[in-house]
Write an enzyme that holds these catalytic residues in place. Structure first.
Site, PDB file in Angstrom:
ATOM      1  N   PRO A   2      -9.804 -11.418  58.988  1.00 17.19           N
ATOM      2  CA  PRO A   2      -9.682 -11.546  57.535  1.00 17.19           C
ATOM      3  C   PRO A   2      -8.412 -10.858  57.053  1.00 17.19           C
ATOM      4  O   PRO A   2      -8.151  -9.716  57.398  1.00 17.19           O
ATOM      5  CB  PRO A   2     -10.914 -10.826  56.984  1.00 17.19           C
ATOM      6  CG  PRO A   2     -11.726 -10.414  58.140  1.00 17.19           C
ATOM      7  CD  PRO A   2     -10.930 -10.602  59.382  1.00 17.19           C
ATOM      8  N   GLU A   3      -7.617 -11.579  56.282  1.00 17.47           N
ATOM      9  CA  GLU A   3      -6.444 -10.968  55.670  1.00 17.47           C
ATOM     10  C   GLU A   3      -6.732 -10.743  54.190  1.00 17.47           C
ATOM     11  O   GLU A   3      -7.823 -11.038  53.714  1.00 17.47           O
ATOM     12  CB  GLU A   3      -5.224 -11.868  55.892  1.00 17.47           C
ATOM     13  CG  GLU A   3      -4.836 -11.930  57.382  1.00 17.47           C
ATOM     14  CD  GLU A   3      -3.375 -12.270  57.591  1.00 17.47           C
ATOM     15  OE1 GLU A   3      -2.531 -11.824  56.789  1.00 17.47           O
ATOM     16  OE2 GLU A   3      -3.074 -12.991  58.549  1.00 17.47           O
ATOM     17  N   HIS A  91     -26.018  -9.622  64.940  1.00 14.58           N
ATOM     18  CA  HIS A  91     -24.783  -8.981  64.469  1.00 14.58           C
ATOM     19  C   HIS A  91     -24.793  -8.660  62.975  1.00 14.58           C
ATOM     20  O   HIS A  91     -23.760  -8.321  62.427  1.00 14.58           O
ATOM     21  CB  HIS A  91     -23.534  -9.806  64.797  1.00 14.58           C
ATOM     22  CG  HIS A  91     -23.434 -10.196  66.235  1.00 14.58           C
ATOM     23  ND1 HIS A  91     -23.400  -9.267  67.253  1.00 14.58           N
ATOM     24  CD2 HIS A  91     -23.376 -11.410  66.833  1.00 14.58           C
ATOM     25  CE1 HIS A  91     -23.319  -9.912  68.416  1.00 14.58           C
ATOM     26  NE2 HIS A  91     -23.307 -11.206  68.185  1.00 14.58           N
ATOM     27  N   ARG A 110     -17.816  -8.415  66.531  1.00 12.06           N
ATOM     28  CA  ARG A 110     -16.953  -7.588  67.392  1.00 12.06           C
ATOM     29  C   ARG A 110     -16.991  -6.109  67.025  1.00 12.06           C
ATOM     30  O   ARG A 110     -16.414  -5.283  67.721  1.00 12.06           O
ATOM     31  CB  ARG A 110     -15.520  -8.140  67.360  1.00 12.06           C
ATOM     32  CG  ARG A 110     -15.490  -9.545  67.958  1.00 12.06           C
ATOM     33  CD  ARG A 110     -14.105 -10.119  67.954  1.00 12.06           C
ATOM     34  NE  ARG A 110     -13.194  -9.380  68.837  1.00 12.06           N
ATOM     35  CZ  ARG A 110     -11.905  -9.662  68.960  1.00 12.06           C
ATOM     36  NH1 ARG A 110     -11.379 -10.636  68.259  1.00 12.06           N
ATOM     37  NH2 ARG A 110     -11.152  -8.961  69.780  1.00 12.06           N
ATOM     38  N   ARG A 152      17.207  -0.191  56.997  1.00 10.45           N
ATOM     39  CA  ARG A 152      16.273  -0.615  58.047  1.00 10.45           C
ATOM     40  C   ARG A 152      16.830  -1.824  58.784  1.00 10.45           C
ATOM     41  O   ARG A 152      17.052  -2.866  58.185  1.00 10.45           O
ATOM     42  CB  ARG A 152      14.907  -0.984  57.458  1.00 10.45           C
ATOM     43  CG  ARG A 152      14.075   0.221  57.143  1.00 10.45           C
ATOM     44  CD  ARG A 152      12.704  -0.160  56.621  1.00 10.45           C
ATOM     45  NE  ARG A 152      12.138   0.968  55.932  1.00 10.45           N
ATOM     46  CZ  ARG A 152      11.418   1.918  56.531  1.00 10.45           C
ATOM     47  NH1 ARG A 152      11.150   1.840  57.816  1.00 10.45           N
ATOM     48  NH2 ARG A 152      10.967   2.946  55.846  1.00 10.45           N
TER      49      ARG A 152
END
Ligand code: ZN
Length: 271
Positions: A2-3, A91, A110, A152
């Site tokens: 999930p983002e 789960h 997981r 950078r």
């Protein structure tokens, strides 16, 4: 994984069913998540009233009259509201029964997700206090991107995905935003002009906003607990499209791999 858009979609889908509800029972079936589920979670939350649900980076913050439950979905987690009489699935590690009879469940095959209990100011929590600005907040803009890229030499894609500099932009959304801004993902950050930083900051915001909108279309099934959790297919312009024509210029989308990470871009129009 999930983002940010998936987490925001989750937040929006849960809000109507959670606001103002009392938690009447808490069950923890497995405490062994990325960090152990706090021992006192059941006692702390039973009887608590939900005052709001917010998001910071990829953390969901369920605010109650007693403290805040912070949830991270990890690699495979989902948080859903389930109607009465729907039994827990394998789960489903942590759940909270509401006074409506619905159950909020954390499903995480997981177990890289986590559940935290915070009393006091959440901003001082170790996991939150060093987070970079939210890309959808006004203080993330061209000026900010320009400032953090000075000096950078790292590739701009890496900079976008650096959680100390920008919060919650993962591989897919970084790739898409760079394509939208016509910037080559390997460009050293310090070489970007203020103008290109402005274009890129807007592209990041638009990419995320569109994904959140796309997630909203699957919201109905999701809230009703009948659909798959909020991982939705982004209508991608470059991600996962290696070898296919660029939607902007017709060039060929390329794929390069750095370690485990795939970068998709169009060499013809991203400079
Ligand atoms: Zn192109």
């Amino acid at each position: 994984m999930p983002e940010l858009p998936e987490v925001e979609t989750t937040r929006r889908s849960l809000e109507p069913g959670l606001l103002g509800r009392t938690i009447v029972h808490v069950t923890v079936r497995d405490r062994r998540l990325r960090w152990p589920v706090p021992d006192d979670l059941e006692r702390a939350l039973t009887g608590a009233v939900v005052l709001g649900i917010r998001r910071r980076a990829k953390y969901l913050l369920i605010e109650t009259d007693r403290g805040t439950v912070m949830v991270h979905l990890g690699m495979s987690g989902s948080l859903t509201l389930n109607p009465p009489l729907v039994p827990p699935a394998k789960h489903d590690h942590v759940e909270a029964l509401l006074d409506t009879g619905w159950t909020l469940r954390l499903h995480d095959p997981r177990r890289f997700g986590s559940v935290h209990w915070i009393t006091g100011d959440e901003r001082s929590h170790a996991l939150l206090r060093e987070l970079a600005p939210e890309p959808l907040d006004p203080d993330f803009d061209g000026d900010y991107l320009h400032r953090i890229t000075r000096g950078r030499s790292a590739a701009i894609k890496q900079i976008l995905m650096n959680g100390h500099l920008v919060t919650g932009v993962g591989n897919i959304y970084a790739s898409e935003a760079l394509h939208a801004a016509a910037i080559h993902p390997g460009t050293p950050g310090r070489r970007l002009s203020l103008r290109r930083c402005e274009t890129l900051a807007n592209a990041v915001k638009q990419t995320l906003a569109r994904a959140i909108e796309a997630g909203g279309s699957s919201l109905r099934d999701y809230v009703n607990g009948t659909g798959t959790p909020g991982y939705f297919q982004l209508q991608s312009a470059v991600y996962g499209r290696a070898g296919q024509p660029c939607l902007r210029c017709g060039g060929t989308i390329r794929l390069v791999r750095h370690g485990m990470r795939a970068t998709y871009y169009c060499a013809a129009c991203q400079h």
